[in-house]
Motif scaffolding. Structure first.
Motif, PDB file in Angstrom:
ATOM      1  N   GLY A  13     -40.026 -11.969 -42.759  1.00 56.13           N
ATOM      2  CA  GLY A  13     -40.451 -12.818 -43.872  1.00 56.13           C
ATOM      3  C   GLY A  13     -39.823 -14.200 -43.810  1.00 56.13           C
ATOM      4  N   GLY A  14     -38.539 -14.269 -43.509  1.00 55.39           N
ATOM      5  CA  GLY A  14     -37.846 -15.549 -43.455  1.00 55.39           C
ATOM      6  C   GLY A  14     -38.425 -16.453 -42.383  1.00 55.39           C
ATOM      7  N   LEU A  33     -31.402 -19.251 -42.570  1.00 55.08           N
ATOM      8  CA  LEU A  33     -30.069 -18.663 -42.425  1.00 55.08           C
ATOM      9  C   LEU A  33     -30.196 -17.153 -42.178  1.00 55.08           C
ATOM     10  N   GLU A  36     -27.878 -12.147 -38.406  1.00 54.34           N
ATOM     11  CA  GLU A  36     -27.918 -11.599 -37.048  1.00 54.34           C
ATOM     12  C   GLU A  36     -27.788 -12.756 -36.053  1.00 54.34           C
ATOM     13  N   ARG A  43     -39.160  -6.386 -35.700  1.00 53.83           N
ATOM     14  CA  ARG A  43     -38.535  -5.058 -35.643  1.00 53.83           C
ATOM     15  C   ARG A  43     -39.440  -3.917 -35.147  1.00 53.83           C
ATOM     16  N   LEU A  46     -38.822  -1.992 -31.969  1.00 55.17           N
ATOM     17  CA  LEU A  46     -37.487  -1.409 -31.747  1.00 55.17           C
ATOM     18  C   LEU A  46     -37.540   0.113 -31.664  1.00 55.17           C
ATOM     19  N   LYS A  48     -40.301   1.702 -30.824  1.00 56.17           N
ATOM     20  CA  LYS A  48     -41.464   2.059 -29.982  1.00 56.17           C
ATOM     21  C   LYS A  48     -41.186   1.602 -28.553  1.00 56.17           C
ATOM     22  N   ARG A  79     -23.789 -15.432 -42.821  1.00 47.66           N
ATOM     23  CA  ARG A  79     -24.182 -14.610 -43.957  1.00 47.66           C
ATOM     24  C   ARG A  79     -24.196 -15.397 -45.260  1.00 47.66           C
ATOM     25  N   ALA A 106     -35.095 -13.654 -48.388  1.00 42.52           N
ATOM     26  CA  ALA A 106     -35.865 -12.773 -47.487  1.00 42.52           C
ATOM     27  C   ALA A 106     -34.837 -11.891 -46.781  1.00 42.52           C
ATOM     28  N   LEU A 107     -34.075 -11.156 -47.583  1.00 48.44           N
ATOM     29  CA  LEU A 107     -32.878 -10.480 -47.085  1.00 48.44           C
ATOM     30  C   LEU A 107     -33.141  -9.079 -46.544  1.00 48.44           C
ATOM     31  N   ALA A 109     -33.830  -5.117 -45.928  1.00 47.22           N
ATOM     32  CA  ALA A 109     -33.257  -3.871 -46.439  1.00 47.22           C
ATOM     33  C   ALA A 109     -32.285  -3.332 -45.405  1.00 47.22           C
ATOM     34  N   ARG A 128     -31.908  -0.275 -37.319  1.00 42.59           N
ATOM     35  CA  ARG A 128     -32.508  -1.333 -38.143  1.00 42.59           C
ATOM     36  C   ARG A 128     -32.631  -2.624 -37.332  1.00 42.59           C
ATOM     37  N   ASP A 277     -39.120  -6.973 -47.830  1.00 45.08           N
ATOM     38  CA  ASP A 277     -38.494  -5.680 -48.153  1.00 45.08           C
ATOM     39  C   ASP A 277     -37.543  -5.746 -49.348  1.00 45.08           C
ATOM     40  N   GLU A 293     -42.320  -2.017 -47.632  1.00 47.60           N
ATOM     41  CA  GLU A 293     -41.560  -2.262 -46.403  1.00 47.60           C
ATOM     42  C   GLU A 293     -42.549  -2.340 -45.256  1.00 47.60           C
ATOM     43  N   ALA A 298     -44.341  -8.686 -45.726  1.00 46.33           N
ATOM     44  CA  ALA A 298     -43.387  -9.783 -45.530  1.00 46.33           C
ATOM     45  C   ALA A 298     -44.122 -11.066 -45.118  1.00 46.33           C
TER      46      ALA A 298
HETATM   47  C1  FAD Z   1     -37.316   0.168 -36.317  1.00 49.07           C
HETATM   48  C2  FAD Z   1     -38.326  -0.389 -37.247  1.00 49.07           C
HETATM   49  C3  FAD Z   1     -39.669  -0.212 -37.009  1.00 49.07           C
HETATM   50  C4  FAD Z   1     -40.627  -0.727 -37.876  1.00 49.07           C
HETATM   51  N1  FAD Z   1     -41.957  -0.540 -37.602  1.00 49.07           N
HETATM   52  C5  FAD Z   1     -42.891  -1.066 -38.433  1.00 49.07           C
HETATM   53  C6  FAD Z   1     -44.280  -0.926 -38.148  1.00 49.07           C
HETATM   54  O1  FAD Z   1     -44.675  -0.284 -37.171  1.00 49.07           O
HETATM   55  N2  FAD Z   1     -45.171  -1.525 -38.979  1.00 49.07           N
HETATM   56  C7  FAD Z   1     -44.768  -2.248 -40.076  1.00 49.07           C
HETATM   57  O2  FAD Z   1     -45.620  -2.782 -40.813  1.00 49.07           O
HETATM   58  N3  FAD Z   1     -43.455  -2.382 -40.374  1.00 49.07           N
HETATM   59  C8  FAD Z   1     -42.520  -1.802 -39.584  1.00 49.07           C
HETATM   60  N4  FAD Z   1     -41.185  -1.954 -39.883  1.00 49.07           N
HETATM   61  C9  FAD Z   1     -40.805  -2.626 -41.129  1.00 49.07           C
HETATM   62  C10 FAD Z   1     -40.788  -4.135 -40.968  1.00 49.07           C
HETATM   63  O3  FAD Z   1     -40.112  -4.513 -39.792  1.00 49.07           O
HETATM   64  C11 FAD Z   1     -40.115  -4.718 -42.202  1.00 49.07           C
HETATM   65  O4  FAD Z   1     -40.860  -4.350 -43.326  1.00 49.07           O
HETATM   66  C12 FAD Z   1     -40.026  -6.240 -42.092  1.00 49.07           C
HETATM   67  O5  FAD Z   1     -39.186  -6.620 -41.042  1.00 49.07           O
HETATM   68  C13 FAD Z   1     -39.535  -6.816 -43.420  1.00 49.07           C
HETATM   69  O6  FAD Z   1     -39.303  -8.182 -43.286  1.00 49.07           O
HETATM   70  P1  FAD Z   1     -38.161  -8.888 -44.169  1.00 49.07           P
HETATM   71  O7  FAD Z   1     -38.161 -10.302 -43.786  1.00 49.07           O
HETATM   72  O8  FAD Z   1     -38.342  -8.495 -45.572  1.00 49.07           O
HETATM   73  O9  FAD Z   1     -36.822  -8.180 -43.694  1.00 49.07           O
HETATM   74  P2  FAD Z   1     -36.116  -8.184 -42.245  1.00 49.07           P
HETATM   75  O10 FAD Z   1     -37.134  -8.403 -41.149  1.00 49.07           O
HETATM   76  O11 FAD Z   1     -35.315  -6.967 -42.214  1.00 49.07           O
HETATM   77  O12 FAD Z   1     -35.206  -9.474 -42.297  1.00 49.07           O
HETATM   78  C14 FAD Z   1     -34.117  -9.601 -43.177  1.00 49.07           C
HETATM   79  C15 FAD Z   1     -33.020 -10.356 -42.477  1.00 49.07           C
HETATM   80  O13 FAD Z   1     -32.052 -10.772 -43.432  1.00 49.07           O
HETATM   81  C16 FAD Z   1     -30.770 -10.565 -42.902  1.00 49.07           C
HETATM   82  N5  FAD Z   1     -29.792 -10.552 -43.986  1.00 49.07           N
HETATM   83  C17 FAD Z   1     -29.525  -9.569 -44.872  1.00 49.07           C
HETATM   84  N6  FAD Z   1     -28.545  -9.940 -45.727  1.00 49.07           N
HETATM   85  C18 FAD Z   1     -28.193 -11.191 -45.375  1.00 49.07           C
HETATM   86  C19 FAD Z   1     -27.259 -12.128 -45.882  1.00 49.07           C
HETATM   87  N7  FAD Z   1     -26.474 -11.859 -46.933  1.00 49.07           N
HETATM   88  N8  FAD Z   1     -27.159 -13.339 -45.269  1.00 49.07           N
HETATM   89  C20 FAD Z   1     -27.950 -13.658 -44.218  1.00 49.07           C
HETATM   90  N9  FAD Z   1     -28.874 -12.814 -43.702  1.00 49.07           N
HETATM   91  C21 FAD Z   1     -28.999 -11.598 -44.274  1.00 49.07           C
HETATM   92  C22 FAD Z   1     -30.935  -9.257 -42.173  1.00 49.07           C
HETATM   93  O14 FAD Z   1     -29.879  -9.013 -41.260  1.00 49.07           O
HETATM   94  C23 FAD Z   1     -32.266  -9.491 -41.486  1.00 49.07           C
HETATM   95  O15 FAD Z   1     -32.086 -10.187 -40.276  1.00 49.07           O
HETATM   96  C24 FAD Z   1     -40.215  -1.433 -39.031  1.00 49.07           C
HETATM   97  C25 FAD Z   1     -38.842  -1.609 -39.293  1.00 49.07           C
HETATM   98  C26 FAD Z   1     -37.909  -1.083 -38.422  1.00 49.07           C
HETATM   99  C27 FAD Z   1     -36.440  -1.268 -38.713  1.00 49.07           C
END
Ligand code: FAD
Length: 409
Positions: A13-14, A33, A36, A43, A46, A48, A79, A106-107, A109, A128, A277, A293, A298
């Motif tokens: 999302g970010g 920001l 990681e 993801r 990861l 698959k 962070r 966009a933190l 889960a 994760r 998420d 999720e 996202a």
């Molecule tokens: C192994 C795996 C397989 C998946 N397979 C699928 C799939 O097949 N199909 C599908 O639709 N979805 C799948 N997903 C789910 C999908 O990847 C997530 O729903 C998506 O990545 C959500 O995006 P996001 O930006 O909300 O969170 P994320 O992509 O998780 O990004 C959040 C980021 O914020 C960072 N963060 C957290 N706290 C802080 C902080 N305090 N300061 C700075 N950074 C921080 C985290 O480390 C992370 O890098 C899968 C997830 C995983 C883990």
């Protein structure tokens, strides 16, 4: 006037929010920001292909040039520690303060930790991040038996991958069917047959009670609630996730299973949005607060916020969709099927394809398919219609989604 957008979290999302802001013509400063290290990556592979191939470059959304050309300042390995809403600024874990005009949370889960004896043993892992995947890859290469705790999407994907590379794999699922929280019974049954067919030992109603230490700080067995022990030289725990919402809560934002946002994806502080998420948004006609999720959620939420920040505010109203690859079968879902009270089913495991139309109170709420991409795409369009599809109409059209779409267009 928004001059600086700060995006906390550089995952799906970010990254998308930063890219979409530029695509939408935002000319101010963008800071992305993420805690990681390195460039933002996706993801889904990861659990698959990456576990088999280990090609990290293929995970990246874009290379370093993209960030430079688009003037997106990436602060990786850093962070977000706190939000100072009064001063419109954030504090980083190195003590620095950064000001924002708008903050996008966009933190994501994190994996739920099970309170099991033995959970801290060296070869008890969870997935994760890319760093987690690298550790799992190394362990898979050195192991012959894997126990997966949790029969959800990710646990099953890893189980299938491990089985394909020759490990003896057992999946422990605490409920009576696989992926029970998110798919219908026919889909659970299909994947039970698929995984068992490929040699994975699936145990339903199986509660892990203890992870047994071999005396040297490594796992040797997993003990079930009934006392049975299953040998394992690797354990993977995949028991769901928790939204990263504590920092928002500490800043006084409303949090309940995620950071609560309105239909524009804004928190109660107009200068802060939340997506992906970590966010709980009002879904569908009933506006029930929902946290999803998925990549689609996202990405589409990021686009929605980016458009709002450049002056095109529209309520978020996308049809949710999702996919999962397991044991050579492609599961696709459109809509939200939890709480469905009637299913119309076509196909079977024996045929290698399945479509399940899920209805709640006689209205189509979602479609789950296995290896039927056409039905999935049709369902995504059907669910986007203003008029819901009724059960009566679905049955009278002999379940032909493509024909239904033509008839209703
Ligand atoms: C192994 C795996 C397989 C998946 N397979 C699928 C799939 O097949 N199909 C599908 O639709 N979805 C799948 N997903 C789910 C999908 O990847 C997530 O729903 C998506 O990545 C959500 O995006 P996001 O930006 O909300 O969170 P994320 O992509 O998780 O990004 C959040 C980021 O914020 C960072 N963060 C957290 N706290 C802080 C902080 N305090 N300061 C700075 N950074 C921080 C985290 O480390 C992370 O890098 C899968 C997830 C995983 C883990």
């Amino acid at each position: 006037m928004i001059n600086r957008v700060l995006i906390a979290g550089s995952g799906q999302g970010g990254f998308q929010a930063a890219a979409s802001l530029r695509q939408e013509g935002f000319e101010g400063e963008i800071v992305l920001l993420g805690d990681e290290p390195g460039l933002p990556y996706q993801r889904p592979p990861l659990s698959k292909t990456y576990l088999k191939e280990g090609n990290g470059d293929r995970l990246l959304f874009r290379n370093a040039d993209f960030f430079e050309k688009n003037a997106i300042r990436l602060e990786d390995g850093r962070r977000l520690a706190a939000i100072d809403r009064m001063d419109r600024g954030i504090v980083l874990d190195d003590g620095r303060r950064l000001a924002y005009d708008h903050l996008i949370l966009a933190l994501g889960a994190r994996n739920r930790r099970l309170p099991l004896p033995g959970i801290d043993l060296a070869n008890v892992l969870n997935l994760r991040t890319l760093a987690d995947a690298d550790i799992i890859r190394a362990h898979l290469a050195a192991s012959s038996s894997l126990v997966v705790i949790g029969g959800g999407f990710i646990g099953l994907e890893i189980a299938a991958t491990a089985r394909a590379i020759g490990l003896h794999v057992t999946v422990l699922e605490a409920t009576a069917r696989l992926m029970s929280r998110v798919v219908s019974q026919p889909i659970s049954d299909y994947f039970l047959a698929a995984h068992r067919g490929s040699g994975v030992d699936i145990r339903l109603n199986a509660l892990a009670a203890r992870i047994v230490d071999d005396g040297a700080g490594r796992v040797c067995e997993v003990e079930l609630a009934g006392g049975e022990r299953i040998a394992a030289d690797l354990v993977l725990v995949s028991a769901g996730v928790l939204p990263n919402a504590e920092i928002a809560e500490a800043a006084g934002l409303y949090v309940h299973d995620g950071i609560r946002v309105n239909d524009l994806l804004a928190t109660e502080d107009a200068a802060i949005s939340a997506i992906g998420d970590c966010a709980s948004f009002p879904f569908g006609h009933d506006g029930i607060q929902t946290r999803l999720e998925s990549v689609q959620n996202a990405v589409d939420q990021a686009k929605c916020v980016a458009r709002r920040l450049v002056g095109h505010a529209e309520p978020y109203a996308k049809v949710p969709w999702f996919w999962s690859d397991q044991a050579g079968d492609k599961l696709q879902m459109a809509g939200l099927t939890a709480g469905a009270d009637h299913h119309v089913v076509r196909g079977s495991h024996a045929e290698g394809r399945l479509s399940v139309l899920c209805f709640r109170r006689e209205e189509l709420v979602g479609v789950e398919t296995v290896n039927v991409g056409g039905d999935h795409m049709a369902a995504r369009r059907l669910l986007g219609w203003e008029e819901p599809l009724t059960l009566e109409r679905a049955q009278s059209a002999a379940f032909d989604l493509a024909a239904l779409m033509k008839a209703g267009a």
